[in-house]
Design a protein around this motif. Structure first.
Motif, mmCIF file in Angstrom:
data_model
loop_
_atom_site.group_PDB
_atom_site.id
_atom_site.type_symbol
_atom_site.label_atom_id
_atom_site.label_comp_id
_atom_site.label_asym_id
_atom_site.label_seq_id
_atom_site.Cartn_x
_atom_site.Cartn_y
_atom_site.Cartn_z
ATOM 1 N N LYS A 31 0.836 -1.212 0.000
ATOM 2 C CA LYS A 31 0.000 0.000 0.000
ATOM 3 C C LYS A 31 0.865 1.254 0.000
ATOM 4 O O LYS A 31 0.622 2.203 -0.757
ATOM 5 C CB LYS A 31 -0.914 -0.020 1.226
ATOM 6 C CG LYS A 31 -1.781 1.232 1.392
ATOM 7 C CD LYS A 31 -2.372 1.300 2.796
ATOM 8 C CE LYS A 31 -1.255 1.565 3.784
ATOM 9 N NZ LYS A 31 -1.710 1.646 5.181
ATOM 10 N N TYR A 51 -6.999 -0.866 -0.281
ATOM 11 C CA TYR A 51 -7.744 -0.340 0.865
ATOM 12 C C TYR A 51 -8.926 -1.258 1.203
ATOM 13 O O TYR A 51 -9.191 -1.549 2.380
ATOM 14 C CB TYR A 51 -8.265 1.067 0.574
ATOM 15 C CG TYR A 51 -7.248 2.177 0.744
ATOM 16 C CD1 TYR A 51 -6.377 2.183 1.826
ATOM 17 C CD2 TYR A 51 -7.187 3.231 -0.164
ATOM 18 C CE1 TYR A 51 -5.455 3.208 1.987
ATOM 19 C CE2 TYR A 51 -6.265 4.261 -0.002
ATOM 20 C CZ TYR A 51 -5.401 4.247 1.075
ATOM 21 O OH TYR A 51 -4.498 5.266 1.248
ATOM 22 N N GLU A 59 -10.961 5.270 3.580
ATOM 23 C CA GLU A 59 -9.908 5.675 2.641
ATOM 24 C C GLU A 59 -10.258 5.265 1.215
ATOM 25 O O GLU A 59 -10.033 6.021 0.261
ATOM 26 C CB GLU A 59 -8.571 5.059 3.054
ATOM 27 C CG GLU A 59 -7.996 5.606 4.355
ATOM 28 C CD GLU A 59 -8.557 4.906 5.594
ATOM 29 O OE1 GLU A 59 -9.546 4.168 5.459
ATOM 30 O OE2 GLU A 59 -7.993 5.115 6.685
#
Length: 278
Positions: A31, A51, A59
């Motif tokens: 990420k 996410y 997010e």
């Protein structure tokens, strides 16, 4: 995004296990790499997927609404799925980075079960202490606790005694409460293996084992709707109890009042869901 990051994303997505601390931490590392890459639409969409996989839906929502195209049906569906979890945040916890403790090497052997391919990941067997198997009377560090339907009280059973059939024979018991769709299975050896040589899962109303095509299914694990979404199987899922996806999304929670048990057919590879209530 560089080609190496794309390859990393595809590899980690395929092997992602939401119960595995190493998988979670590795996904968080990816990420951060993607967040640091060039902010192209393709990269941002990959970040949305990451996410979602980490259950960071706030997010994901913020980012996806900046790149989505609501004239696109896939984007409409994606938006609805993310928005659902944002609006029902009380039903899901983000998968935050985990502290990985050094694991002790287990001494007890773990045989291969045809209908239980990942018994440790599926939380069928326990570890953490040394116990004495009630069947072979040997000390073991992998064991099943009270996992057999028998008249005599049985506290601990080791994997080998279950796999060999010795436990079922010694205590004149079986590991499954009932067999569902058993009329599909004509081979009695398959039935014997499920009943007497396959550990059962823990359920609210008693564990029932599903058959599909001409054999019994493999038990994949305990699931709620969020786990099914993460696996990407909600659109190719057969629900034994007849619930719609909308009904399952509203009530199915892992470790909740409406608990799901996921199976997979060994012949056609189709996923079948069985569930019950407390």
């Amino acid at each position: 995004m560089t080609e190496s990051l794309v390859a990393q994303w595809h590899n980690q997505r395929k092997g992602f296990d939401a119960s595995n601390a190493l998988c979670i931490n590795t996904m968080h590392e990816l990420k951060e790499k993607v967040k640091g890459a060039e902010p192209t639409e393709a990269n941002l969409r990959i970040l949305v997927e990451i996410y979602c996989m980490l259950r960071m839906y706030d997010e994901a929502y913020q980012l996806f609404t900046s790149v989505m195209d609501l004239s696109n049906k896939k984007d409409q569906k994606k938006y609805g799925a993310i928005k659902y979890w944002v609006d029902n945040a009380q039903n899901v916890k983000p998968l935050l980075p985990r502290i990985i403790q050094e694991q002790k090497k287990l001494k007890t052997s773990l045989p291969t079960f045809k209908y239980m391919p990942n018994p440790m990941q599926s939380d069928i067997f326990e570890t953490g202490e040394i116990v004495v198997c009630d069947c072979c009377e040997q000390e073991v560090d992998i064991y099943c606790r009270k996992g057999i339907y028998a008249i005599e009280e049985v506290e601990y059973l080791c994997p080998s005694c279950i796999h060999s059939g010795l436990a079922a024979q010694k205590f004149d018991g079986q590991f499954q409460q009932d067999l569902l769709n058993s009329e599909l299975v004509l081979n009695n050896d398959y039935t014997d293996e499920v009943l007497y040589r396959t550990p059962g899962y823990v359920s609210w109303q008693g564990n029932n084992w599903l058959a599909h095509c001409t054999d019994y299914c493999a038990f994949i694990g305990y699931v709620g709707w969020s786990e099914l979404v993460e696996m990407g199987v909600t659109e190719k899922l057969e629900d034994y109890n007849g619930y719609t996806n909308e009904e399952l999304a509203a009530s199915l929670r892992n470790n909740g009042s409406h608990q799901g048990y996921l199976f997979q057919c060994l012949e056609c590879q189709h996923y079948i869901l069985y569930s019950d209530f407390d």
